[in-house]
Scaffold this active site. Structure first.
Site, PDB file in Angstrom:
ATOM      1  N   HIS A 160       4.660   9.571   0.556  1.00 14.68           N
ATOM      2  CA  HIS A 160       3.454   8.978   1.133  1.00 14.68           C
ATOM      3  C   HIS A 160       2.417  10.083   1.306  1.00 14.68           C
ATOM      4  O   HIS A 160       2.620  11.012   2.089  1.00 14.68           O
ATOM      5  CB  HIS A 160       3.788   8.336   2.475  1.00 14.68           C
ATOM      6  CG  HIS A 160       2.595   7.770   3.173  1.00 14.68           C
ATOM      7  ND1 HIS A 160       1.911   6.692   2.679  1.00 14.68           N
ATOM      8  CD2 HIS A 160       1.958   8.135   4.310  1.00 14.68           C
ATOM      9  CE1 HIS A 160       0.901   6.406   3.488  1.00 14.68           C
ATOM     10  NE2 HIS A 160       0.910   7.272   4.484  1.00 14.68           N
ATOM     11  N   ASP A 180      -1.263  10.734   2.430  1.00 13.37           N
ATOM     12  CA  ASP A 180      -2.472  10.198   3.048  1.00 13.37           C
ATOM     13  C   ASP A 180      -3.692  10.689   2.269  1.00 13.37           C
ATOM     14  O   ASP A 180      -3.886  11.899   2.094  1.00 13.37           O
ATOM     15  CB  ASP A 180      -2.567  10.644   4.498  1.00 13.37           C
ATOM     16  CG  ASP A 180      -1.579   9.912   5.389  1.00 13.37           C
ATOM     17  OD1 ASP A 180      -1.474   8.681   5.259  1.00 13.37           O
ATOM     18  OD2 ASP A 180      -0.918  10.562   6.205  1.00 13.37           O
ATOM     19  N   ASP A 206       2.198   2.310   5.699  1.00 11.30           N
ATOM     20  CA  ASP A 206       1.705   2.985   6.895  1.00 11.30           C
ATOM     21  C   ASP A 206       0.380   2.464   7.418  1.00 11.30           C
ATOM     22  O   ASP A 206      -0.255   3.121   8.219  1.00 11.30           O
ATOM     23  CB  ASP A 206       1.582   4.496   6.609  1.00 11.30           C
ATOM     24  CG  ASP A 206       1.353   5.304   7.874  1.00 11.30           C
ATOM     25  OD1 ASP A 206       1.871   4.925   8.932  1.00 11.30           O
ATOM     26  OD2 ASP A 206       0.643   6.329   7.811  1.00 11.30           O
ATOM     27  N   HIS A 218      -6.384   4.300   5.271  1.00 17.68           N
ATOM     28  CA  HIS A 218      -5.987   3.940   6.629  1.00 17.68           C
ATOM     29  C   HIS A 218      -5.997   5.072   7.654  1.00 17.68           C
ATOM     30  O   HIS A 218      -5.445   4.897   8.750  1.00 17.68           O
ATOM     31  CB  HIS A 218      -4.610   3.248   6.617  1.00 17.68           C
ATOM     32  CG  HIS A 218      -3.473   4.120   6.181  1.00 17.68           C
ATOM     33  ND1 HIS A 218      -2.858   3.957   4.968  1.00 17.68           N
ATOM     34  CD2 HIS A 218      -2.841   5.141   6.783  1.00 17.68           C
ATOM     35  CE1 HIS A 218      -1.888   4.845   4.849  1.00 17.68           C
ATOM     36  NE2 HIS A 218      -1.864   5.580   5.946  1.00 17.68           N
TER      37      HIS A 218
END
Length: 1016
Positions: free
Chosen positions: A266, A268, A378, A582
């Site tokens: 993951h 970001d 997430d 996000h």
């Protein structure tokens, strides 16, 4: 032995950590080290190769915050190591926080090919599988000295925050010190023993002391460590492994839980690092993964976010080619079908749809792959609009794990049908491992089995494994664990496979899942609806300008043949979508990210205004025309470029009047009558049509309230219920002025100061308007405070109706259950509506998302329903300057409003009035007869064909049958998905009437319909 169990276990772990792990890299030889601190922003390898390096050694300080330092490693593999596996071991002084949160490096050869990345959990670099002796080593490391903001930020006292979140405030002092740079023999057999011991030891500790399997493992491990000669680990490794063979060969029971392990990282798109650093994080992770795939052909790695793939194509073509090579073998799997892993509560309707359009299209065009799963592990809650968008994008599965973060109520399913706003269902999975950063530890797998809610009816779950958030991905140790856990007694069975394989098997395993209907509200991170108002305002403005730019440009092309600015619009859309990631749009990124976002949004606004102006000049027939007058292109306008509904009801247009009475200043336009007292507060708002008073008895509205705001954790993200324990009503007034404006509107200006802040509000009532506008400018200088605007209403509302994408969602105003109680802060888009069966009130806004709704029963027996808008916050982590400075926002009270009124006024407060210059009206391309059917988009097709694309949706939650008129020539038409491809089964939603250009549209509640018209 049983009485001494704890001591035996401790001895096993000590030998594992102090003797076996250090022995993995055996004989060692030095490497020569040079370094060059690159000035400013990152540079290319070509620039680095041409630089002048300075000799260095372990102990060398390097790396100012956000800097780039290039290291040059050279040396020769000793001839005595002939036939042995050799690696370089490079520790640049990584912090202990973990991969992705501190310094990182990308190892490159002089020809520009990437070898792999370096991070705290992966400090090795492959040199040769079998040395031929005297081999030369020549490597470069692009090292990023990213500061450890996670460690610094959470440890900062007194709410000061850390200055490390912006290169402009972070300072220039070196933050790292080189620890180790050398060649070493990689003792693969010892590494395998480490994996054997680690997996069995972790499994043993998850088994009950009553389980015979635990004791058998303990006995095997004790025998194995007894076989190790601590002075000759290499020579006795084989004997130790032999002792563990029976324990590792014992198969899992037939009913063991089955885990589909999917390699993952993951990353970001921006968080505790800026966008430019994410580009490098993706490159480092992809280099790691492709290198591992060479050694482990069974590794499957899923990567989402088309933007991140696109960055590799643009900035790292060599890594991009490696990724495509592994895509072709089925190892490197694109997932997600979205441009980025966006927030889903805050993006507008079209923006959320375009996340799928741009994401899916990239994977189709660049890789020839139709992604099937939407991958959002997430994001901070999941809108009820998503299932329909998933299906209309051509996908069929959804994955998240964030719901495991709920603070009070445990989400009841792991594999289930998720039913959206319109009734669309999508197969959804929440991995019961409760993390998207699994390392495939014994504890995680045991938790998976215990936690899995579908026991007895299903037996399969997915585990995303690999270091994430800041990237890194799987390691060879994780792959080693997976291999040993494939069929091991006492454990779940682990198989490495793709998400698609998992979902197919999951539905076979569980053909009749339970149903969850409506939004998945996350009981944490509620502050993200409000934090960093300027970013949210920039997003809202960009979304509406994009809609206008497409609408005006399409009209200009169809009417005049003007060139449609497809490439410019495409580029702008991608910028806006990227900033909906996000942590950016929710406001939880560092200061650097939001500082750059402000500049980006200003540039976007300027370019879109230019596109609109160009289209208007083309429609006016004068390329040099200027001084464009106003005209509204809102979805409910009939007299302009587009009509999306029956238009605005005719209202009296008498001038608004301004009176000064004993009760206060009165604003009255014949539709509503507003009384503002000497403190600048609303004491009365009466709807003339019904005579109803909107403001609750004895209360005042538009009351600014200030709360202390320090959540127990996650400052920028969270608003805890405890904030309600302290409140200060802001009633003091510095000045109060009233005036009549040139357009016959009446206005009251209220200026207040509180704390170190100052607020100016303009309360305006226009002729013919049924809403009172409140334009607010705040010089916000507070620390850890939460600013709200309260409207206590004389209503008994059981639910509130909050606009979301393509409709609205209703939430209880009561606290009968813990599920209701935990929704003490809720998101809404342009309106929030409360009402009784025959009367309602809406609050609309131009840039606010957070709200709360509460009820109380008064002494007179009446019920007060209070709606509050969340205006500003002041958290200090990760950005210590969050929202400080001038903030501008606008909201309005609409008494006597039903849901159609709320929808209409929510559109109008967000869209400027526009028209083309000159005296010649422009006929609308599209008109819709029913006000409940809203035009979402009017544009030309993305493929450059010139086809006209019309997207509408039912907005009020009822079945609609209406006429849609298209005033443009076309040869054929089709109902399409979001990617403008014909639907296999379009259903009965649209049919062409006998009259050319007229369609009969039949929509179920909240249904989205996209029509493509092939122009002649």
């Amino acid at each position: 032995m049983h009485d001494d169990r704890v001591h035996v276990e401790r001895r096993i772990r000590r030998i594992l950590n102090e003797r076996l792990r250090p022995a993995v890299h055996g004989e060692r030889a030095p490497l020569d080290l040079e370094f060059w601190p690159a000035p400013g922003e990152p540079v290319t390898l070509e620039e680095a190769l041409a630089a002048t390096y300075v000799k260095a050694a372990p102990g060398q300080e390097w790396g100012p915050p956000w800097g780039t330092t290039w290291f040059h490693l050279t040396g020769t593999v000793p001839s005595a190591w002939s036939g042995r596996e050799v690696e370089a071991v490079v520790d640049l002084g990584f912090s202990i926080t973990g991969p992705g949160f501190s310094a990182e490096g990308l190892v490159l050869r002089p020809d520009g090919t990437a070898v792999k990345a370096l991070n705290p959990e992966s400090i090795w670099v492959p040199i040769t599988k079998s040395s031929t002796g005297n081999g030369d080593v020549d490597l470069y490391v692009e090292a990023a000295s990213n500061p450890d903001i996670m460690r610094e930020g959470f440890g900062t006292p007194h709410g000061v925050g850390t200055p490390l979140g912006d290169i402009e405030t972070a300072g220039r002092a070196p933050g790292y010190r080189v620890r180790r740079v050398e060649l070493a023999v990689f003792e693969r057999e010892i590494w395998e023993l480490v994996m054997d011991v680690e997996v069995l030891d972790q499994l043993m500790h998850e088994l009950s002391t009553d389980d015979p399997r635990r004791w058998k493992i303990l006995r095997a491990l004790e025998t194995a460590v007894d076989a190790i000669d601590l002075r000759d680990v290499t020579g006795t490794t084989a004997a130790a492994r032999k002792a563990l063979e029976p324990a590792l060969a014992a198969p899992a029971v037939a009913s063991a839980h089955r885990v589909s392990a999917v390699g993952h990282a993951h990353i970001d798109t921006a968080w505790l690092w800026p966008l430019r650093e994410t580009v490098r994080k993706v490159a480092r992770t992809a280099a790691n993964v492709t290198q591992l795939m060479d050694d482990h052909p069974d590794l499957v790695f899923a990567m989402s976010s088309a933007q991140q793939w696109a960055w590799m194509k643009e900035h790292h073509p060599a890594i991009w080619e490696r990724m495509k090579e592994k895509v072709a073998t089925g190892q490197f799997v694109p997932v997600g079908g979205m441009w980025v892993e966006s927030d889903t509560n805050l993006p507008g309707s079209e923006a959320l749809a375009r996340q799928f359009v741009h994401g899916k299209r990239f994977f189709l065009e660049e890789l020839g792959i139709e992604t099937q799963e939407v991958w959002l592990p997430d994001s901070f809650g999941y809108t009820a609009a998503l299932p329909q968008l998933v299906k209309l994008s051509g996908s069929q599965w959804f994955l998240t794990q964030k719901m495991s973060w709920n603070q009070v109520n445990k989400f009841p399913h792991h594999t289930f049908w998720w039913e959206g706003l319109d009734g669309t269902r999508v197969l959804t999975h929440l991995p019961p491992v409760d993390t998207y950063n699994s390392v495939l530890s014994g504890r995680e797998l045991a938790h998976t089995v215990r936690n899995y809610t579908e026991k007895g009816v299903a037996n399969r779950s997915l585990v995303p494994f690999g270091y994430g958030d800041g990237g890194g991905g799987p390691t060879r140790e994780m792959i080693g664990r997976a291999a040993r856990l494939a069929d091991l007694e006492g454990s779940a069975r682990v198989g490495v496979e793709s998400p698609q394989d998992f979902f197919v098997k999951a539905l076979e395993d569980h053909p009749a899942p339970e149903v969850w209907a409506g939004e998945m509200y996350l009981e944490i991170h509620r502050g993200t609806y409000t934090t960093h108002h300027a970013t949210k305002a920039g997003n809202r403005r960009s979304e509406h300008l994009l809609r206008e730019a497409e609408l005006w440009s399409a009209t200009a092309t169809v009417r005049t043949g003007a060139e449609y600015p497809s490439e410019r619009l495409d580029a702008i859309w991608k910028q806006v979508l990227t900033h909906q990631f996000h942590d950016i749009l929710p406001g939880s990124s560092i200061a650097w990210v939001h500082r750059l976002a402000k500049t980006t949004y200003a540039e976007i606004a300027a370019e879109l205004e230019q596109i609109v102006a160009d289209a208007q000049r083309a429609l006016a027939g004068d390329e040099n025309a200027s001084g464009v007058v106003t005209f509204n292109a809102a979805p409910h306008a009939r007299d302009g470029v587009v009509a999306g509904g029956a238009g605005i009801p005719s209202e009296p247009s008498q001038p608004a009047v301004l009176e000064h009475t004993e009760a206060g200043t009165v604003l009255d336009n014949g539709l509503i009558r507003v009384v503002i007292d000497e403190r600048g507060l609303l004491t009365s708002v009466v709807d003339a049509a019904t005579g109803r008073e909107a403001v609750a008895e004895g209360r005042v509205a538009n009351l600014l309230q200030l709360h202390q705001d320090l959540p127990y954790e996650w400052d920028a993200w969270d608003v805890d219920r405890s904030y309600t324990h302290t409140v200060t009503d802001i009633t003091g007034v510095d000045s109060l002025r009233s005036r009549v404006l040139e357009d016959a509107s009446v206005q009251v200006e209220v200026v207040r100061t509180f704390g170190a802040s100052r607020v100016t509000q303009l309360l305006t009532l226009a002729p013919g308007s049924r809403r009172l506008d409140v334009e607010t400018e705040v010089d916000w200088q507070e620390c850890e405070k939460f600013l709200k605007a309260a409207f206590p209403l004389d209503l008994r509302a059981d639910v509130s109706s909050a606009e979301i994408q393509f409709g609205y969602v209703q939430r209880a105003t009561t606290s009968n259950t813990t599920w209701e109680r935990e929704q003490f802060e809720i998101p809404a888009h342009r309106y929030l509506h409360v009402g009784e069966p025959d009367y309602g009130v809406a609050v609309v806004n131009d840039s606010t998302y957070g709200h709360d709704v509460s009820r109380t029963v008064r002494a007179d027996g009446g019920t007060t329903t209070t709606v509050r808008l969340s205006l500003l916050r002041a958290p200090r982590f990760p950005d210590p300057q969050t929202d400080l400075g001038i903030q501008r926002l606008r909201y309005a009270l609409v008494p006597g409003a039903d849901l159609l009124d709320a929808t209409r006024e929510g559109h109008w407060i967000n869209l400027p009035a526009r028209s083309v210059p000159g005296d010649h009206p422009v006929a609308p391309l599209v008109e819709i007869d029913h006000p409940g059917v809203v035009l979402s988009a009017l544009k030309l097709a993305d493929d450059g064909s010139g086809d006209l694309v019309v997207r509408v949706h039912e907005a009020l939650g009822a079945r609609r049958r209406t006429a849609l008129r298209v005033d443009a020539e076309y040869s054929s038409w089709t109902v399409t998905d979001l990617l403008e491809r014909p639907l296999d089964d379009p259903g009965p939603a649209l049919e062409q009437a006998e009259e050319s250009g007229v369609f009969t549209v039949s929509l179920r509640p909240f249904q989205i319909l996209t029509l493509r018209l092939r122009r002649s």
